[in-house]
Design a protein around this motif. Structure first.
Motif: not given
Ligand SMILES: Cc1cc2nc3c(=O)[nH]c(=O)nc-3n(C[C@H](O)[C@H](O)[C@H](O)COP(=O)(O)OP(=O)(O)OC[C@H]3O[C@@H](n4cnc5c(N)ncnc54)[C@H](O)[C@@H]3O)c2cc1C
Length: 427
Positions: A181-199, A318-327
């Motif tokens: 959920d969005y709430a859990s994303v927002l609750n992540y420790p910030a450094d872990i998200m920064i490392d992922y996003l900037a990685g 609290e979540r998006a619906q996310v679809s990947v068009d595999m073709t």
């Protein structure tokens, strides 16, 4: 004498551990499912006269953040292929809010607005906010530990990140990355998200493994005995060994046991180890669903060629619906009729259009779960330890494939194996 080691769970963490230990020990891998866990849900897709295999979930990765996974794939001879994961964001009525494509320049990825977004001031604003955000996150990467004690929400507040960008782009992307959920994303420790996003994800875009799971699993199983349909019920201590008891009642003894299941599944096996079980129970997890199907209604209608990943943002959800068009995302499906992998499907997809549906659980990282992981790491660093915990959740990172491999490297090193590409770093 060659030590006997049991590995419980054959997701990427268990498979990598078994592979790293193969020359050092007699390894037996126990898996609850009928197939190796990493490929437990793979399905065939037949259309336009050809059959392709679809991995569930897709398991994409990128340069930079996935150093351990890429080194492992290189060591076992699995090649990687670039994938287009550009996105189109729409509201629940199908109105497009932002539509971008990507171009490749060497190893780098450059994003551009698709025609219908070029005339939309909001899309320009979101694109500019996105650029500013990633510039800032990259500046903070070098000293992200400064942000270890604040949540990602507090970090976003400190940057005065516009709610429009956070709600329309950032949270939908991160909720599917972390499958929570969005709430859990927002609750992540910030450094872990920064490392992922900037990685690397922003600069390099994503890749996948050539041949998918069917090409990976046999290579990682080389030198290991895999027992499928073999759910373990309990692990208990003996004087100088550990005993594994299976749900069907039979048992066996091993010098070491590596539990490579998810944290809550590991806790359920460890009643005789109450301290570890209690620490594992502090690691929260969330459930979600994936559907593989041919229902094109999951994507918004677009006048220009549509980007492969559709984010639908329902009001108040609290979540998006996310679809990947595999073709469109993966070259190996290009010649086939459109087929989609939808995370958190909100649309009622008719049964005749579904190829498969699967439920997953996934750990989420909190400041408390992090303390718990540190305590578990200390316990398994004690001299004479025989019980090892391994999995994407056992690092202080976003629990993705790379974290799982890093955890396997740490366990294998603890057991005396040499990791061919490096020693396990941080986390
Ligand atoms: C929807 C979704 C999409 C994802 N997409 C990506 C992605 O694109 N890229 C990425 O990097 N990561 C992705 N992930 C995350 C990734 O799948 C995980 O990080 C990874 O699977 C963790 O591997 P693991 O080996 O730690 O655990 P798992 O894959 O959960 O493996 C644990 C294994 O243990 C087995 N097991 C459990 N209990 C027992 C028992 N009692 N006895 C025997 N066996 C048992 C299970 O059957 C399973 O095979 C995604 C996750 C989800 C849910």
């Amino acid at each position: 004498m060659t030590p006997r080691i049991a590995v419980i769970g054959s997701g990427i963490a268990g498979l990598s551990t078994a592979w790293l230990l193969r020359e050092l020990a007699e390894v037996t891998l126990f898996e609850a499912s009928a197939r190796a866990g990493m490929g437990a849900y793979t399905v065939d897709y037949e259309s336009c006269g050809s059959v392709t295999r679809i991995d569930i979930p897709l398991r994409i990765f990128c340069r930079g953040y996935y150093r351990n996974l890429l080194a492992l794939y290189q060591a076992i001879g699995v090649r990687t292929i670039e994938s287009d994961h550009a996105g189109v964001f729409s509201d629940e009525g199908g109105r497009i809010l932002l539509h971008y494509g990507t171009l490749r320049a060497g190893r780098h990825r450059l994003a551009f607005l698709k025609p219908e977004s070029l005339l939309n001031p909001r899309a320009w604003r979101l694109a500019a906010q996105n650029q500013r955000f990633f510039r800032r996150v990259k500046q903070d990467l070098g000293n992200s530990e400064r942000f270890a004690d604040i949540s990602f929400a507090e970090y976003l507040d400190s940057l005065r990140s516009p709610a429009e960008f956070v709600d329309t782009v950032l949270l939908p992307i991160l909720s599917v990355t972390c499958t929570c959920d969005y709430a859990s994303v927002l609750n992540y420790p910030a450094d872990i998200m920064i490392d992922y996003l900037a990685g690397g994800i922003h600069d390099f875009g994503v890749m996948y493994a050539e041949g998918g799971v069917d090409n990976i699993v046999p290579r990682l199983l080389e030198g290991t005995r895999l027992e499928t349909d073999a759910p373990v019920a309990e692990v208990s201590p003996l004087a100088d060994a550990l005993r594994i008891e299976h749900r069907d009642g039979h048992s066996a003894e091993f010098d070491h046991v590596v539990i490579a299941t998810q944290a809550h599944q590991a806790a359920a096996l460890l009643a005789p180890f109450p301290e570890r079980a209690a620490l594992l129970e502090r690691i929260p997890y969330e459930s979600s669903e994936l559907c593989i199907h041919t229902d094109s209604r999951v994507m918004p209608h677009s006048a220009s060629p549509r980007s492969p990943v559709g984010y639908t943002l329902p009001n108040g959800s609290e979540r998006a619906q996310v679809s990947v068009d595999m073709t469109r995302a993966f070259s190996r499906f290009r010649q086939q009729d459109p087929v989609y992998q939808t995370w958190h499907p909100l649309l009622d997809i008719p049964a005749e259009r579904q190829l498969a549906r699967a439920s997953f659980t996934r750990p989420v990282v909190t400041r408390d779960s992090r303390r718990s992981i540190r305590s578990l790491q200390s316990l398994q660093a004690e001299p004479g330890n025989r019980l090892w915990l391994c999995g994407a959740y056992m690092t202080e990172r976003v629990p993705l494939l790379d974290a799982a491999v890093q955890s396997a490297m740490r366990v294998a090193t603890g057991l005396g194996a040499r990791v061919p590409w490096s020693s396990p770093g941080g986390g």
